[in-house]
Design a protein around this motif. Structure first.
Motif, short mmCIF file in Angstrom:
data_model
loop_
_atom_site.label_atom_id
_atom_site.label_comp_id
_atom_site.label_asym_id
_atom_site.label_seq_id
_atom_site.Cartn_x
_atom_site.Cartn_y
_atom_site.Cartn_z
N ASP A 38 0.81 -1.22 0.00
CA ASP A 38 0.00 0.00 0.00
C ASP A 38 0.84 1.27 0.00
O ASP A 38 0.80 2.05 -0.94
CB ASP A 38 -0.93 -0.01 1.22
N PHE A 39 1.60 1.49 1.05
CA PHE A 39 2.42 2.69 1.18
C PHE A 39 3.48 2.46 2.25
O PHE A 39 3.38 1.53 3.06
CB PHE A 39 1.58 3.92 1.53
N HIS A 40 4.51 3.31 2.25
CA HIS A 40 5.51 3.27 3.31
C HIS A 40 4.89 3.74 4.62
O HIS A 40 4.03 4.63 4.62
CB HIS A 40 6.70 4.17 2.97
N VAL A 41 5.36 3.17 5.73
CA VAL A 41 4.96 3.62 7.06
C VAL A 41 6.22 3.95 7.84
O VAL A 41 7.19 3.18 7.83
CB VAL A 41 4.16 2.53 7.81
N GLY A 42 6.23 5.10 8.50
CA GLY A 42 7.46 5.50 9.17
C GLY A 42 7.25 6.34 10.41
O GLY A 42 6.14 6.54 10.88
N ALA A 43 8.37 6.84 10.92
CA ALA A 43 8.36 7.68 12.11
C ALA A 43 9.47 8.72 12.00
O ALA A 43 10.47 8.52 11.30
CB ALA A 43 8.56 6.84 13.37
N ALA A 44 9.27 9.82 12.72
CA ALA A 44 10.31 10.84 12.82
C ALA A 44 11.24 10.50 13.97
O ALA A 44 10.79 10.10 15.05
CB ALA A 44 9.67 12.21 13.06
N LEU A 45 12.53 10.66 13.75
CA LEU A 45 13.54 10.30 14.74
C LEU A 45 14.12 11.56 15.38
O LEU A 45 14.39 12.55 14.70
CB LEU A 45 14.67 9.50 14.10
N ASN A 46 14.34 11.49 16.70
CA ASN A 46 15.00 12.59 17.37
C ASN A 46 16.52 12.37 17.34
O ASN A 46 17.01 11.37 16.78
CB ASN A 46 14.48 12.77 18.80
N HIS A 47 17.25 13.29 17.96
CA HIS A 47 18.71 13.25 17.90
C HIS A 47 19.26 11.96 18.50
O HIS A 47 20.14 11.30 17.92
CB HIS A 47 19.27 14.47 18.64
N ARG A 48 18.76 11.56 19.68
CA ARG A 48 19.28 10.36 20.34
C ARG A 48 19.03 9.11 19.49
O ARG A 48 19.91 8.24 19.39
CB ARG A 48 18.61 10.18 21.71
N GLN A 49 17.88 9.03 18.89
CA GLN A 49 17.56 7.86 18.07
C GLN A 49 18.43 7.82 16.82
O GLN A 49 18.93 6.76 16.44
CB GLN A 49 16.07 7.88 17.72
N ALA A 50 18.61 8.96 16.20
CA ALA A 50 19.46 9.02 15.01
C ALA A 50 20.90 8.64 15.32
O ALA A 50 21.58 8.01 14.51
CB ALA A 50 19.41 10.42 14.40
N ALA A 57 14.03 2.13 21.00
CA ALA A 57 13.34 2.81 19.90
C ALA A 57 13.80 2.25 18.56
O ALA A 57 12.99 2.05 17.65
CB ALA A 57 13.59 4.31 19.96
N GLU A 58 15.10 1.97 18.44
CA GLU A 58 15.60 1.43 17.17
C GLU A 58 14.98 0.07 16.86
O GLU A 58 14.72 -0.26 15.70
CB GLU A 58 17.12 1.33 17.18
N ALA A 59 14.70 -0.71 17.90
CA ALA A 59 14.05 -2.01 17.67
C ALA A 59 12.66 -1.82 17.07
O ALA A 59 12.26 -2.55 16.16
CB ALA A 59 13.96 -2.77 18.99
N ILE A 60 11.93 -0.82 17.55
CA ILE A 60 10.61 -0.50 16.98
C ILE A 60 10.76 -0.01 15.55
O ILE A 60 10.03 -0.43 14.64
CB ILE A 60 9.90 0.56 17.84
N ILE A 61 11.72 0.88 15.35
CA ILE A 61 11.96 1.45 14.02
C ILE A 61 12.28 0.34 13.01
O ILE A 61 11.77 0.34 11.89
CB ILE A 61 13.11 2.48 14.10
N ALA A 62 13.11 -0.60 13.40
CA ALA A 62 13.51 -1.68 12.50
C ALA A 62 12.36 -2.63 12.21
O ALA A 62 12.19 -3.10 11.08
CB ALA A 62 14.68 -2.44 13.10
N GLN A 63 11.54 -2.91 13.22
CA GLN A 63 10.47 -3.88 13.05
C GLN A 63 9.28 -3.32 12.27
O GLN A 63 8.72 -4.01 11.41
CB GLN A 63 9.97 -4.36 14.42
N HIS A 64 8.92 -2.08 12.54
CA HIS A 64 7.64 -1.58 12.05
C HIS A 64 7.72 -0.61 10.87
O HIS A 64 6.74 -0.46 10.15
CB HIS A 64 6.88 -0.90 13.19
N PHE A 65 8.85 0.04 10.68
CA PHE A 65 8.88 1.16 9.75
C PHE A 65 9.85 0.93 8.58
O PHE A 65 10.94 0.39 8.77
CB PHE A 65 9.25 2.45 10.47
N ASN A 66 9.43 1.35 7.40
CA ASN A 66 10.31 1.28 6.22
C ASN A 66 10.59 2.65 5.64
O ASN A 66 11.07 2.77 4.52
CB ASN A 66 9.76 0.32 5.16
N THR A 67 10.29 3.69 6.42
CA THR A 67 10.71 5.04 6.07
C THR A 67 10.96 5.81 7.36
O THR A 67 10.33 5.53 8.39
CB THR A 67 9.67 5.76 5.20
#
Length: 377
Positions: A38-50, A57-67
């Motif tokens: 359907d479409f990409h799903v993602g999240a905005a990252l703050n400084h610590r996450q980046a 948080a990175e575990a969530i980002i890796a599992q759930h988001f492709n943008t």
């Protein structure tokens, strides 16, 4: 009738939830898999996450988001604080993280009236820069920043929030000094810096008819000049009841005539707010008042259920228009990361996202998944 079908699907999803304080989803459930066609799903990252300093948080980002999108680290004040000074370390880490997880990487934002240092608009003696000075400064900034990440950042919010809610151009310093010209020059410079990157116009309150029409007029005028504007970002800073599904849908449909539609900066504010404010004007702040910070010990189940229902009906709408929408991005990973903890009032306890402060999925996540499964069945 269309709205009713969406609400029915969302209602069925809520009926399957059981307790609204927990979810029954398998641990391996992944939003990016649910919406893979359907479409990409993602999240905005703050400084610590980046910077790789928030492994949960990175575990969530890796599992759930492709943008992914950067919350602040690519805004002018962060990446280019002084005329000859660039701070690329956080942005480099952000891009490296996106590559690591094979994600569609978004750059936010090249031109904005906020979080831009005063020196950008001055001549060196404290007076206003000339039109020529400011345009050259903007073009050089875009060439440097977008050029550095050529072929790495896949899409850029070139211009952010240039419109008033009535659809007219915001009387920002950009507009005061250059008139409308900065808009075309910004997209021209971005296209030159990275010809293959997608280029967007991004703004809030895009469900309002006057602002929607102003955005369509703006983007069409740029495209008519032969400039590349890949699509429009609709910031999703919404509430539990407003805007209506119909209002959001009307803008999705109309924007799709000009290119891709992105739902950017998605969060649902569950707290009461002064002046019934809407949108995301970061200047619209208020002093702390306890009556606007009512859930300090957790979100009541009744409100948790409303939040889940709201997310279910919104994603049912997105799924319906998956032929028009290319990306949906939450503005933060967990409730603890959200800017709404400090806006429009600093120090509040906010609950606008689908993962809580303990990095656990909220009932809204299951509501989203179930709403989409129901529509696909």
């Amino acid at each position: 009738m269309r709205k009713n079908r969406i609400l029915v699907a969302a209602g069925v999803a809520l009926a399957t939830l059981g307790s609204v304080a927990s979810t029954n989803l398998p641990a391996e459930t992944s939003l990016k898999s649910v919406f893979k066609n359907d479409f990409h799903v993602g999240a905005a990252l703050n400084h610590r996450q980046a910077m790789g300093q928030d492994p949960k948080a990175e575990a969530i980002i890796a599992q759930h988001f492709n943008t992914i999108s950067p919350e602040n680290l690519l805004k002018w004040g962060s990446v280019h604080p002084q005329p000859e000074t660039f701070n690329y370390k956080p942005a480099d880490a952000y891009v490296a993280l996106g590559k690591k997880h094979k994600q569609f990487i978004v750059g936010h934002t090249l031109v904005w009236h906020q979080q831009t240092p005063n020196w950008v608009f001055e001549d060196g003696a404290g007076k206003a820069a000339s039109k020529e000075q400011l345009l050259k400064r903007m073009q050089d900034h875009i060439a440097a920043v977008a050029g550095r990440y050529k072929g790495q950042i896949n899409g850029w919010d070139v211009v952010n929030e240039a419109l008033n809610d009535d659809g007219t151009l915001r009387n920002s310093k950009w507009y005061q000094i250059t008139g409308e010209e900065y808009l075309a020059k910004a997209f021209e410079a971005a296209q030159k810096a990275d010809p293959k990157a997608e280029l967007y116009y991004n703004d809030y309150n895009m469900w309002k008819p006057a602002k929607r029409d102003g955005a369509i007029k703006l983007v069409k005028s740029l495209q008519d000049k032969g400039l590349k504007v890949t699509g429009i970002g609709m910031q999703g800073h919404w509430g539990l009841e407003h805007p209506s599904i119909q209002q959001i849908e009307e803008s999705i449909v109309k924007f799709s005539a000009l290119g891709k539609v992105m739902i950017t900066e998605l969060d649902i504010d569950v707290l009461p707010n002064p002046s019934n404010r809407q949108g995301a004007d970061i200047d619209a702040t208020f002093d702390f008042d306890q009556k606007y910070n009512i859930y300090t010990k957790g979100l009541p189940n009744e409100v948790q259920q409303k939040l889940a229902r709201r997310y279910a009906e919104i994603f049912a709408l997105f799924h319906k228009h998956r032929d028009k929408i290319s990306r949906v991005t939450f503005w933060g990973v967990t409730d603890g990361d959200s800017w709404l903890n400090n806006w429009p009032i600093k120090g509040r306890t906010s609950y606008p996202l689908i993962f809580d402060r303990n990095y656990q999925p909220k009932p809204a996540l299951e509501a989203i998944v179930q709403a989409v499964k129901k529509k696909d069945s």
